[in-house]
Design a protein around this motif. Structure first.
Motif, PDB file in Angstrom:
ATOM      1  N   VAL A  66       2.276  -7.348   6.722  1.00  0.00           N
ATOM      2  CA  VAL A  66       0.916  -7.033   6.289  1.00  0.00           C
ATOM      3  C   VAL A  66      -0.068  -7.813   7.144  1.00  0.00           C
ATOM      4  N   ARG A  67      -1.004  -7.110   7.731  1.00  0.00           N
ATOM      5  CA  ARG A  67      -2.046  -7.766   8.509  1.00  0.00           C
ATOM      6  C   ARG A  67      -3.211  -8.121   7.597  1.00  0.00           C
ATOM      7  N   VAL A  68      -3.799  -9.277   7.840  1.00  0.00           N
ATOM      8  CA  VAL A  68      -4.945  -9.714   7.061  1.00  0.00           C
ATOM      9  C   VAL A  68      -6.187  -9.083   7.653  1.00  0.00           C
ATOM     10  N   ALA A  69      -6.956  -8.406   6.802  1.00  0.00           N
ATOM     11  CA  ALA A  69      -8.139  -7.702   7.263  1.00  0.00           C
ATOM     12  C   ALA A  69      -9.292  -8.650   7.570  1.00  0.00           C
ATOM     13  N   ASP A  70      -9.319  -9.814   6.977  1.00  0.00           N
ATOM     14  CA  ASP A  70     -10.447 -10.729   7.121  1.00  0.00           C
ATOM     15  C   ASP A  70      -9.975 -12.081   7.662  1.00  0.00           C
ATOM     16  N   PRO A  71     -10.066 -12.280   8.991  1.00  0.00           N
ATOM     17  CA  PRO A  71      -9.610 -13.550   9.571  1.00  0.00           C
ATOM     18  C   PRO A  71     -10.389 -14.754   9.042  1.00  0.00           C
ATOM     19  N   GLU A  72     -11.651 -14.572   8.703  1.00  0.00           N
ATOM     20  CA  GLU A  72     -12.430 -15.689   8.167  1.00  0.00           C
ATOM     21  C   GLU A  72     -11.892 -16.142   6.813  1.00  0.00           C
ATOM     22  N   GLN A  73     -11.499 -15.184   5.975  1.00  0.00           N
ATOM     23  CA  GLN A  73     -10.919 -15.546   4.677  1.00  0.00           C
ATOM     24  C   GLN A  73      -9.570 -16.227   4.875  1.00  0.00           C
TER      25      GLN A  73
END
Length: 66
Positions: free
Chosen positions: A8-15
């Motif tokens: 699963v790729r994380v959609a929000d790198p900042e989060q």
């Protein structure tokens, strides 16, 4: 039925970075302040297993200088 988790790729790198920073700061606090040796060791194990830059991007220098 497969027991393998999907990639699963994380959609929000900042989060992801905020979560990472919280995990790191919590583990350091546990290591410094907890009276239970087993709990301190578990926090150290968690820190040891972390990817130092899970949000991706170029390495811009030592930790804390980006």
């Amino acid at each position: 039925m497969s027991h393998v988790m999907p990639n699963v790729r994380v959609a929000d790198p900042e989060q992801l970075r905020k979560d990472y920073d919280l995990i790191v700061s919590t583990c350091y606090e546990v290591i410094q302040r907890c009276d239970e040796p087993q709990v301190r060791m578990e926090a150290a194990r968690i820190l040891h297993g972390l990817n130092p830059r899970p949000w991706g991007g170029a390495d811009t220098g030592p930790w804390g200088t980006e």
